[in-house]
Design a protein around this motif. Structure first.
Motif, PDB file in Angstrom:
ATOM      1  N   THR A  37       0.730  -1.299  -0.138  1.00 31.04           N
ATOM      2  CA  THR A  37      -0.042  -0.002  -0.011  1.00 31.04           C
ATOM      3  C   THR A  37       0.870   1.257  -0.062  1.00 31.04           C
ATOM      4  O   THR A  37       0.273   2.373  -0.667  1.00 31.04           O
ATOM      5  CB  THR A  37      -0.939  -0.040   1.174  1.00 31.04           C
ATOM      6  OG1 THR A  37      -0.186  -0.287   2.321  1.00 31.04           O
ATOM      7  CG2 THR A  37      -2.132  -0.924   1.083  1.00 31.04           C
ATOM      8  N   ASN A  38       1.915   1.316   0.802  1.00 32.50           N
ATOM      9  CA  ASN A  38       2.997   2.367   1.004  1.00 32.50           C
ATOM     10  C   ASN A  38       4.357   2.172   0.747  1.00 32.50           C
ATOM     11  O   ASN A  38       4.534   1.224   1.464  1.00 32.50           O
ATOM     12  CB  ASN A  38       2.738   2.978   2.348  1.00 32.50           C
ATOM     13  CG  ASN A  38       1.357   3.623   2.291  1.00 32.50           C
ATOM     14  OD1 ASN A  38       0.763   4.435   1.504  1.00 32.50           O
ATOM     15  ND2 ASN A  38       0.541   3.630   3.643  1.00 32.50           N
ATOM     16  N   LYS A  39       4.798   2.947   0.092  1.00 34.10           N
ATOM     17  CA  LYS A  39       6.492   2.691  -0.174  1.00 34.10           C
ATOM     18  C   LYS A  39       7.159   3.908  -0.196  1.00 34.10           C
ATOM     19  O   LYS A  39       6.782   4.946  -0.868  1.00 34.10           O
ATOM     20  CB  LYS A  39       6.531   1.932  -1.542  1.00 34.10           C
ATOM     21  CG  LYS A  39       8.084   1.668  -1.839  1.00 34.10           C
ATOM     22  CD  LYS A  39       8.278   0.857  -3.223  1.00 34.10           C
ATOM     23  CE  LYS A  39       9.522   0.830  -3.397  1.00 34.10           C
ATOM     24  NZ  LYS A  39       9.879  -0.361  -4.608  1.00 34.10           N
ATOM     25  N   VAL A  40       8.233   3.970   0.527  1.00 38.87           N
ATOM     26  CA  VAL A  40       9.126   5.188   0.157  1.00 38.87           C
ATOM     27  C   VAL A  40      10.691   4.672   0.066  1.00 38.87           C
ATOM     28  O   VAL A  40      10.896   3.504   0.683  1.00 38.87           O
ATOM     29  CB  VAL A  40       8.984   6.238   1.604  1.00 38.87           C
ATOM     30  CG1 VAL A  40       7.649   6.916   1.706  1.00 38.87           C
ATOM     31  CG2 VAL A  40       9.760   5.560   2.818  1.00 38.87           C
ATOM     32  N   ILE A  41      11.213   5.397  -0.404  1.00 42.27           N
ATOM     33  CA  ILE A  41      12.727   5.127  -0.656  1.00 42.27           C
ATOM     34  C   ILE A  41      13.653   6.253  -0.089  1.00 42.27           C
ATOM     35  O   ILE A  41      13.338   7.241  -0.496  1.00 42.27           O
ATOM     36  CB  ILE A  41      13.276   4.746  -1.628  1.00 42.27           C
ATOM     37  CG1 ILE A  41      12.524   3.638  -2.432  1.00 42.27           C
ATOM     38  CG2 ILE A  41      14.805   4.409  -1.782  1.00 42.27           C
ATOM     39  CD1 ILE A  41      13.027   2.921  -3.685  1.00 42.27           C
ATOM     40  N   LEU A  42      14.393   6.184   0.862  1.00 45.12           N
ATOM     41  CA  LEU A  42      14.916   7.324   1.597  1.00 45.12           C
ATOM     42  C   LEU A  42      16.564   7.051   1.633  1.00 45.12           C
ATOM     43  O   LEU A  42      17.048   5.861   1.862  1.00 45.12           O
ATOM     44  CB  LEU A  42      14.861   7.453   3.258  1.00 45.12           C
ATOM     45  CG  LEU A  42      13.247   7.924   3.531  1.00 45.12           C
ATOM     46  CD1 LEU A  42      12.986   7.353   5.151  1.00 45.12           C
ATOM     47  CD2 LEU A  42      13.334   9.385   3.860  1.00 45.12           C
ATOM     48  N   GLN A  43      17.003   8.154   1.846  1.00 46.95           N
ATOM     49  CA  GLN A  43      18.686   7.866   1.959  1.00 46.95           C
ATOM     50  C   GLN A  43      19.022   7.588   3.217  1.00 46.95           C
ATOM     51  O   GLN A  43      18.498   8.154   4.139  1.00 46.95           O
ATOM     52  CB  GLN A  43      19.376   9.284   1.623  1.00 46.95           C
ATOM     53  CG  GLN A  43      19.431   9.418   0.059  1.00 46.95           C
ATOM     54  CD  GLN A  43      20.294  10.519  -0.521  1.00 46.95           C
ATOM     55  OE1 GLN A  43      21.447  10.936   0.262  1.00 46.95           O
ATOM     56  NE2 GLN A  43      19.926  11.164  -1.706  1.00 46.95           N
ATOM     57  N   GLU A  94      13.746   9.843  -1.884  1.00 46.63           N
ATOM     58  CA  GLU A  94      14.153   9.404  -3.374  1.00 46.63           C
ATOM     59  C   GLU A  94      12.804   8.935  -3.933  1.00 46.63           C
ATOM     60  O   GLU A  94      12.549   9.255  -5.130  1.00 46.63           O
ATOM     61  CB  GLU A  94      15.104   8.411  -3.295  1.00 46.63           C
ATOM     62  CG  GLU A  94      16.582   8.855  -2.850  1.00 46.63           C
ATOM     63  CD  GLU A  94      17.625   8.176  -3.430  1.00 46.63           C
ATOM     64  OE1 GLU A  94      18.704   8.692  -3.548  1.00 46.63           O
ATOM     65  OE2 GLU A  94      17.344   7.187  -4.396  1.00 46.63           O
ATOM     66  N   LEU A  95      12.047   8.375  -3.366  1.00 41.36           N
ATOM     67  CA  LEU A  95      10.771   7.871  -3.803  1.00 41.36           C
ATOM     68  C   LEU A  95       9.742   7.920  -2.718  1.00 41.36           C
ATOM     69  O   LEU A  95       9.796   7.734  -1.519  1.00 41.36           O
ATOM     70  CB  LEU A  95      10.849   6.351  -4.186  1.00 41.36           C
ATOM     71  CG  LEU A  95       9.562   5.720  -5.097  1.00 41.36           C
ATOM     72  CD1 LEU A  95       9.805   5.966  -6.436  1.00 41.36           C
ATOM     73  CD2 LEU A  95       9.483   4.641  -4.594  1.00 41.36           C
ATOM     74  N   PHE A  96       8.518   8.427  -3.305  1.00 41.11           N
ATOM     75  CA  PHE A  96       7.282   8.485  -2.177  1.00 41.11           C
ATOM     76  C   PHE A  96       6.017   8.001  -3.065  1.00 41.11           C
ATOM     77  O   PHE A  96       5.603   8.667  -3.894  1.00 41.11           O
ATOM     78  CB  PHE A  96       7.258  10.076  -1.589  1.00 41.11           C
ATOM     79  CG  PHE A  96       6.348   9.994  -0.650  1.00 41.11           C
ATOM     80  CD1 PHE A  96       4.848  10.469  -0.845  1.00 41.11           C
ATOM     81  CD2 PHE A  96       6.518   9.898   0.731  1.00 41.11           C
ATOM     82  CE1 PHE A  96       3.890  10.517   0.097  1.00 41.11           C
ATOM     83  CE2 PHE A  96       5.438  10.146   1.817  1.00 41.11           C
ATOM     84  CZ  PHE A  96       4.290  10.364   1.533  1.00 41.11           C
ATOM     85  N   LYS A  97       5.588   7.082  -2.339  1.00 39.86           N
ATOM     86  CA  LYS A  97       4.227   6.386  -3.210  1.00 39.86           C
ATOM     87  C   LYS A  97       3.439   5.974  -2.129  1.00 39.86           C
ATOM     88  O   LYS A  97       3.579   4.715  -1.763  1.00 39.86           O
ATOM     89  CB  LYS A  97       4.656   5.391  -3.987  1.00 39.86           C
ATOM     90  CG  LYS A  97       4.817   5.557  -5.468  1.00 39.86           C
ATOM     91  CD  LYS A  97       4.939   4.190  -6.279  1.00 39.86           C
ATOM     92  CE  LYS A  97       5.592   4.624  -7.826  1.00 39.86           C
ATOM     93  NZ  LYS A  97       6.003   3.371  -8.483  1.00 39.86           N
ATOM     94  N   CYS A  98       2.473   6.656  -1.429  1.00 37.45           N
ATOM     95  CA  CYS A  98       1.913   6.332  -0.308  1.00 37.45           C
ATOM     96  C   CYS A  98       0.246   6.443  -0.927  1.00 37.45           C
ATOM     97  O   CYS A  98      -0.045   7.481  -1.214  1.00 37.45           O
ATOM     98  CB  CYS A  98       2.042   7.075   0.882  1.00 37.45           C
ATOM     99  SG  CYS A  98       3.569   6.847   1.588  1.00 37.45           S
ATOM    100  N   THR A  99      -0.368   5.717  -0.906  1.00 41.12           N
ATOM    101  CA  THR A  99      -1.755   5.310  -1.459  1.00 41.12           C
ATOM    102  C   THR A  99      -2.914   5.752  -0.232  1.00 41.12           C
ATOM    103  O   THR A  99      -3.948   6.130  -0.409  1.00 41.12           O
ATOM    104  CB  THR A  99      -2.120   4.051  -2.023  1.00 41.12           C
ATOM    105  OG1 THR A  99      -1.994   3.137  -1.134  1.00 41.12           O
ATOM    106  CG2 THR A  99      -1.219   3.942  -3.233  1.00 41.12           C
TER     107      THR A  99
END
Lengths: 279, 382
Positions: A152-158, A210-215
């Motif tokens: 459902t939710n994905k983020v990529i962080l440094q 770097e990436l933010f995909k939260c639904t």
């Protein structure tokens, strides 16, 4: 390299042979998942996967692709065994783990198959050590049934930004709460300790994100004691992806660069502590 | 109260908290109209420190409507607040809000990359503690760059508990202090001296040797060094508290430490050290009954003006100066007939509190009192 001058006859009997010029490329990544004594090794033609589990609630996997090894030969589709990880690490560091430049321990890891020990040939400065570690029947790792379609939710962080937060986490808190949402606060780590609450907020437009995909807005709590070992993997990594699925299961994937700049992955799966309503 | 600090001020604030953590286990935040005071007292009530940040120190400083003359002082555990101010490298701004209704202090750090860290800490309301110390009545005043004092104490091991500061009109020396005569062979004695010229200001009204806790002072010295501020030292004879202070335009910091009573000081008969448990002794008379007494310079002493020609200033009134007209202190309840660290008793700000605050810790060397061969400082020869 002295270790490769073994006779052809010897090589015939091994179902798995993996060699590294620098054993640290294996030992460093294994340290990131050493929170329990036993590890399940699963080798395929793609590479080596090492799994460590804790009480069926937490699972850590380290992936070292075949390309990382200087030599990687596997005679079966899948080879599996279980060894004591602490002993394995001690052997890999048998020459003292010197970090002087140009000095490294070479490794040749050999396995004859079911019932045989794992044999390690380690060489440094002309001195060769042979270690034989008893293997056990591999347990079946828990299948967390975490699949990308269910995320459902994905983020990529440094990793740099998370490292500070994790080093400051209030350890008197029994849980680490992770909130992910398409709206404020976007990505939040929370603790509830003896002296009070703490929240670490990462906005979706941060340059660390770097990436933010939260639904969907989700808040889940995970036992701090289960997640604590993951800080080792975080310390080694340069990027981390945080995903939750519809059940609230957590997947942390760490991108680790080894001494030679090659990429390996470590991932952690964790069950949520309980269903939590919106705060 | 609601205040905002920017980058460098946050680091100074953090350093102040770190210095205060050397004193006690609890930190009191006292928002006042003249600034935000951070205070700490040790459990034996023999050390007190206060950092006062004026409103100019902050980017924004607002007292809430409930804060008037009756201010709310928040008591926090040092171990709750100290870790928050450890890693400040990425902090750009910090906001502190004291929310009385739900007993919470909210400390928010706005960091690089848009990251925000919010901490909600529980606090206890407590009555404001201040040490009243009449620095202008101290016969001895020294002022030196922090570096000078820092370099002196650097020679003592970190484990050194107490040191003795000896002053005569010609010399200032520091040496380590040990109780008991049994371990002569195992101790390394260190002593260093400075000439009055090393000091920005040098006034010795009474030759004295004062022994105080070094550990509790180190925090202030390190703060002063990092801010390149001179340190002022106000003190009198042994037994009276010593006050170390620094100040600049926007902040003031003070550490008040009690000192050991010296039985061999010239003004007392040289006999076995005794302490009268219930009657006031010299150590309690920080502010004497007759105002003029401490200011009298005994015959043979002289005031030595600073060699740099600094004016003889009225020793900076400490922010703590309150209630000078009420000069009494209470003796600590369990004083023993031995050398003991005097406790300062603090005056509560609220009038309805009791006369004195109980001291929680007894002197640790009570048991050795009888046999103790008191290693007191040599009386200075005139």
């Amino acid at each position: 390299m002295p270790l490769s001058t073994q006779s052809q006859g010897d090589a015939e009997q091994y179902v798995l042979v993996a060699s590294l010029d620098n054993a640290r490329n294996l030992s460093n990544i294994l340290k990131a998942i050493t929170f329990k004594d036993h590890a399940i090794f699963s080798a395929t033609p793609n590479g080596l996967k090492v799994t460590v589990e804790d009480s069926k609630c937490l699972q850590a996997n380290a992936f070292i692709q075949s390309e990382i090894f200087q030599e990687y030969t596997i005679k079966e589709d899948s080879v599996g065994f279980q060894v004591n990880l602490t002993v394995l690490l001690d052997c890999l560091n048998i020459f003292g783990g010197s970090t002087a430049p140009g000095v490294s321990t070479a490794l040749r890891m050999c396995y004859k198959g079911y019932g045989y020990p794992l044999t390690l040939f380690l060489e440094e400065g002309g001195v060769v050590t042979v270690c034989k570690i008893n293997t056990e029947e591999p347990e079946e790792p828990v299948d967390f049934e975490f699949c990308s379609t269910n995320v459902t939710n994905k983020v990529i962080l440094q990793s740099e930004s998370l490292k500070e937060a994790f080093s400051e986490l209030d350890m008197t808190s029994e849980v680490l709460q992770i909130t992910m949402s398409p709206s404020q606060p976007y990505f939040r780590l929370s603790t509830f300790g003896n002296s009070g609450n703490a929240h670490y907020d990462y906005p979706k437009d941060s340059d660390m994100m770097e990436l933010f995909k939260c639904t969907k807005t989700q808040t889940n709590r995970y036992k701090m004691s289960l997640l604590k070992p993951s800080t080792k993997a975080l310390a080694l990594s340069c990027k981390v992806s945080v995903r939750t699925d519809s059940r609230g299961f957590l997947s942390l994937q760490y991108l680790v660069r080894n001494d030679d700049g090659q990429i390996c992955f470590v991932e952690y799966y964790c069950c949520p502590d309980e269903e939590v309503a919106e705060d | 109260m609601n205040c905002v600090l920017e980058g460098n001020a946050v680091k100074a604030f953090g350093k102040a908290i770190h210095s205060l953590s050397r004193i006690g286990d609890e930190l009191c935040l006292d928002p006042m109209s003249k600034g935000l005071a951070l205070r700490s007292v040790n459990s034996a009530h023999s050390a007190y420190a206060c950092f006062l940040f004026s409103p100019m120190f902050f980017q924004k400083y607002n007292l809430g409507p409930e804060q008037g003359s009756e201010t709310v002082q928040c008591k926090l555990l040092m171990k709750s607040i100290l870790p928050l101010f450890r890693c400040l490298a990425t902090v750009e701004r910090c906001q502190i809000q004291i929310n009385t209704p739900n007993d919470r202090v909210k400390i928010q750090f706005f960091c690089r990359h848009g990251i925000t860290k919010t901490h909600d800490l529980c606090f206890e309301e407590s009555e404001a503690l201040q040490a009243a110390f009449a620095s202008h009545l101290c016969p001895n005043v020294l002022k030196a760059p922090a570096r000078v004092l820092g370099e002196m104490v650097m020679h003592f091991p970190v484990s050194q508990e107490e040191i003795t500061l000896s002053v005569t009109p010609l010399r200032v020396s520091l040496r380590n202090y040990f109780e008991g005569g049994n371990d002569h062979m195992k101790i390394m004695y260190t002593e260093m001296s400075l000439h009055p010229d090393e000091f920005d200001y040098f006034q010795i009204g009474v030759e004295s040797n004062i022994t105080f806790c070094l550990k509790e002072l180190r925090g202030l010295l390190s703060f002063a060094e990092s801010h390149c501020l001179p340190v002022s030292v106000h003190f009198g004879a042994a037994g009276k508290p010593v006050c170390f202070s620094v100040e600049d335009m926007i902040l003031e910091a003070t550490v008040v430490l009690s000192t050991l009573i010296d039985s061999e000081s010239p003004s007392q008969p040289a006999e076995t050290l005794t302490v009268a448990p219930r009657t006031p002794t010299r150590c309690a008379d920080v502010v004497p009954e007759s105002p003029g007494e401490a200011a009298t310079v005994p015959a043979g002493m002289e005031l030595v003006a600073s060699s740099q020609g600094s004016p003889i200033e009225d020793p900076a009134l400490l922010l703590l100066l309150h209630h000078l007209s009420e000069p009494h202190y209470q003796e600590r309840a369990n004083s023993t007939p031995a050398s003991s660290i005097c406790s300062l008793l603090f005056r509560a700000k609220s009038p309805e509190s009791g006369e004195g605050l109980p001291v929680l810790a007894c002197c640790s060397d009570e048991e050795e009192a009888e046999e103790e061969d008191v290693m007191m400082m040599r009386s200075p020869t005139l």
